[in-house]
Enzyme design. Structure first.
Site, mmCIF file in Angstrom:
data_model
loop_
_atom_site.group_PDB
_atom_site.id
_atom_site.type_symbol
_atom_site.label_atom_id
_atom_site.label_comp_id
_atom_site.label_asym_id
_atom_site.label_seq_id
_atom_site.Cartn_x
_atom_site.Cartn_y
_atom_site.Cartn_z
ATOM 1 N N TYR A 299 -16.710 -1.743 8.313
ATOM 2 C CA TYR A 299 -15.318 -1.492 8.466
ATOM 3 C C TYR A 299 -14.542 -1.814 9.791
ATOM 4 O O TYR A 299 -13.413 -2.501 9.570
ATOM 5 C CB TYR A 299 -15.141 0.009 8.067
ATOM 6 C CG TYR A 299 -13.897 0.628 8.182
ATOM 7 C CD1 TYR A 299 -13.037 0.260 7.112
ATOM 8 C CD2 TYR A 299 -13.387 1.368 9.483
ATOM 9 C CE1 TYR A 299 -11.737 1.027 7.106
ATOM 10 C CE2 TYR A 299 -11.915 2.192 9.000
ATOM 11 C CZ TYR A 299 -11.303 1.827 8.099
ATOM 12 O OH TYR A 299 -9.907 2.308 8.177
ATOM 13 N N LYS B 66 -10.816 -3.858 10.397
ATOM 14 C CA LYS B 66 -9.656 -3.230 11.251
ATOM 15 C C LYS B 66 -9.626 -3.487 12.683
ATOM 16 O O LYS B 66 -8.431 -3.887 12.788
ATOM 17 C CB LYS B 66 -10.095 -1.631 11.294
ATOM 18 C CG LYS B 66 -9.953 -1.135 9.727
ATOM 19 C CD LYS B 66 -8.367 -1.069 9.203
ATOM 20 C CE LYS B 66 -7.920 -0.520 8.152
ATOM 21 N NZ LYS B 66 -6.511 -0.467 7.920
ATOM 22 N N GLY C 242 -0.260 8.987 -0.950
ATOM 23 C CA GLY C 242 -0.635 9.428 0.477
ATOM 24 C C GLY C 242 0.234 8.972 1.499
ATOM 25 O O GLY C 242 1.575 9.195 1.409
ATOM 26 N N ILE C 243 -0.572 8.399 2.396
ATOM 27 C CA ILE C 243 0.475 8.162 3.815
ATOM 28 C C ILE C 243 1.493 6.867 3.271
ATOM 29 O O ILE C 243 2.662 6.874 3.548
ATOM 30 C CB ILE C 243 -0.458 7.527 4.896
ATOM 31 C CG1 ILE C 243 -1.145 8.721 5.501
ATOM 32 C CG2 ILE C 243 0.500 6.705 5.977
ATOM 33 C CD1 ILE C 243 -2.297 8.019 6.458
ATOM 34 N N GLY C 244 1.166 6.062 2.689
ATOM 35 C CA GLY C 244 2.027 4.943 2.296
ATOM 36 C C GLY C 244 3.236 5.209 1.439
ATOM 37 O O GLY C 244 4.410 4.911 1.722
ATOM 38 N N GLY D 168 0.875 -1.274 -0.001
ATOM 39 C CA GLY D 168 0.066 0.199 0.036
ATOM 40 C C GLY D 168 0.968 1.448 -0.053
ATOM 41 O O GLY D 168 0.680 2.125 0.726
ATOM 42 N N ALA D 169 1.891 1.221 -0.910
ATOM 43 C CA ALA D 169 2.848 2.339 -1.025
ATOM 44 C C ALA D 169 2.647 3.225 -2.169
ATOM 45 O O ALA D 169 3.657 4.115 -2.565
ATOM 46 C CB ALA D 169 4.194 1.894 -1.205
ATOM 47 N N SER D 170 1.574 3.301 -2.823
ATOM 48 C CA SER D 170 1.456 4.325 -4.004
ATOM 49 C C SER D 170 1.130 5.676 -4.003
ATOM 50 O O SER D 170 1.441 6.427 -4.596
ATOM 51 C CB SER D 170 0.439 3.603 -4.865
ATOM 52 O OG SER D 170 -0.940 3.504 -4.193
#
Length: 313
Positions: A171, A175, A15-17, A11-13
């Site tokens: 959700y 989580k 924003g935060i990632g 999940g590095a594409s």
């Protein structure tokens, strides 16, 4: 084999990632960037793209890191497919020679009541959130074992408290399930004497500027940004968690702000505000409930289903 610590960020594409990847690379990590969407980074102009836009992919983040002198590679992975997760881990080891850190940042979001959450949407969230994490952990553990049980796993999931369920039950089920995995896996590490392994959960105390917070916002009304922090607070907290002793962070469910304040002595968070001088509203409770109970270590006779099954064969 890389002389650097090697981190696989799922999940590095954007924003935060993306921010976590860039800052780990700047801190001398070799990073394998994994996400579902890829692109031809050489054709992106201007460069780098808006980190919260669809133009930001693992390939543009890889190019950004490489051009800054860091070590990075990219791999496509759909976390709904365990075989693709296995491939991403194998590719990390093939490219960099080892695996030291996994950061699981992938996530699917749908915030609404049970009545207004279709079963299809519920299943998608469970596939990407707890199931994707579980598959990642299962695929990675043999590599940590080969390395002598030395490594870190960081999971983007929340502390467990009742208000989190409100208005987003489907959700929250996924989580919170991820946070249960953090707690249970930490106990496994401790029980087996794997004292150089640690699994930790992190969650934002204040909303962070990302693709999610920018979605469906009025382009002309930026007032909502006064309640946002820069994603650098998240990467700073993750780096601090990775530097902390294993026993401090193993099984910890914490927020970025609380970890930096309580474990690192940070008291001034003003540099993280998107709007200079603003004081973003905290969205997490000031204090979280403890999950321990008095008979925590008194399990009685513990069943192991693998042994029960083996005895029947």
């Amino acid at each position: 084999m890389s002389s650097k610590q090697v981190a696989l960020i799922i999940g590095a594409s954007r924003g935060i990632g993306r921010q976590v990847a860039v800052d780990l690379a700047r801190d001398n990590y070799a990073v394998m960037l994994a996400a579902k969407t890829t692109s031809d980074a050489s054709k992106v102009t201007p460069f780098p793209p808006d980190p919260n836009s669809s133009q930001s992919t693992v390939n543009t983040v890889e190019r950004e890191i490489l051009e800054a002198g860091g070590s990075a590679a990219a791999v496509a992975v759909d976390v709904r497919d365990a075989a693709q997760i296995q491939h991403a881990i194998e590719e990390t080891v093939r490219v960099f020679g080892k695996l030291d850190v996994i950061i699981y940042n992938s996530g699917a979001i749908w915030w609404s009541s049970v009545e207004k959450t279709p079963l299809k949407r519920f299943k998608l969230m469970q596939q990407i959130n707890p199931e994707g994490l579980y598959a990642t952990v299962q695929a990675a553990l043999p590599y940590f074992e080969k390395a002598g049980w030395k490594g870190r796993i960081v999971v983007v999931s929340p502390p467990i408290y009742s208000r989190f369920f409100r208005g987003k039950t489907a959700y929250a089920m996924g989580k919170v399930g991820m946070s249960v995995l953090v707690k249970g896996l930490a106990m496994d590490f401790q029980r087996e004497g794997r004292n150089e392994m640690a699994v930790t959960s992190i969650w934002p105390a204040v909303a962070i500027e990302s693709a999610a917070t920018e979605h469906n916002k009025d382009a002309d009304d930026k007032s909502y940004k006064k309640d946002l922090r820069k994603p650098t607070i998240f990467s700073d907290a993750i780096l601090a968690m990775l530097r902390a002793p294993h026993k401090v962070v193993n099984g910890l469910l914490d927020t970025d702000e609380d970890f930096l304040r309580e474990k690192c002595g940070v008291s001034d968070f003003s540099k993280y505000s998107v709007i200079p001088g603003s004081e973003p509203r905290r969205i997490m409770p000031a204090k979280f409930p403890t999950l321990e109970v008095a008979e925590q270590d008194d399990e009685g006779q513990r069943m192991d289903s693998t042994k029960v099954r083996a005895a029947k064969i």
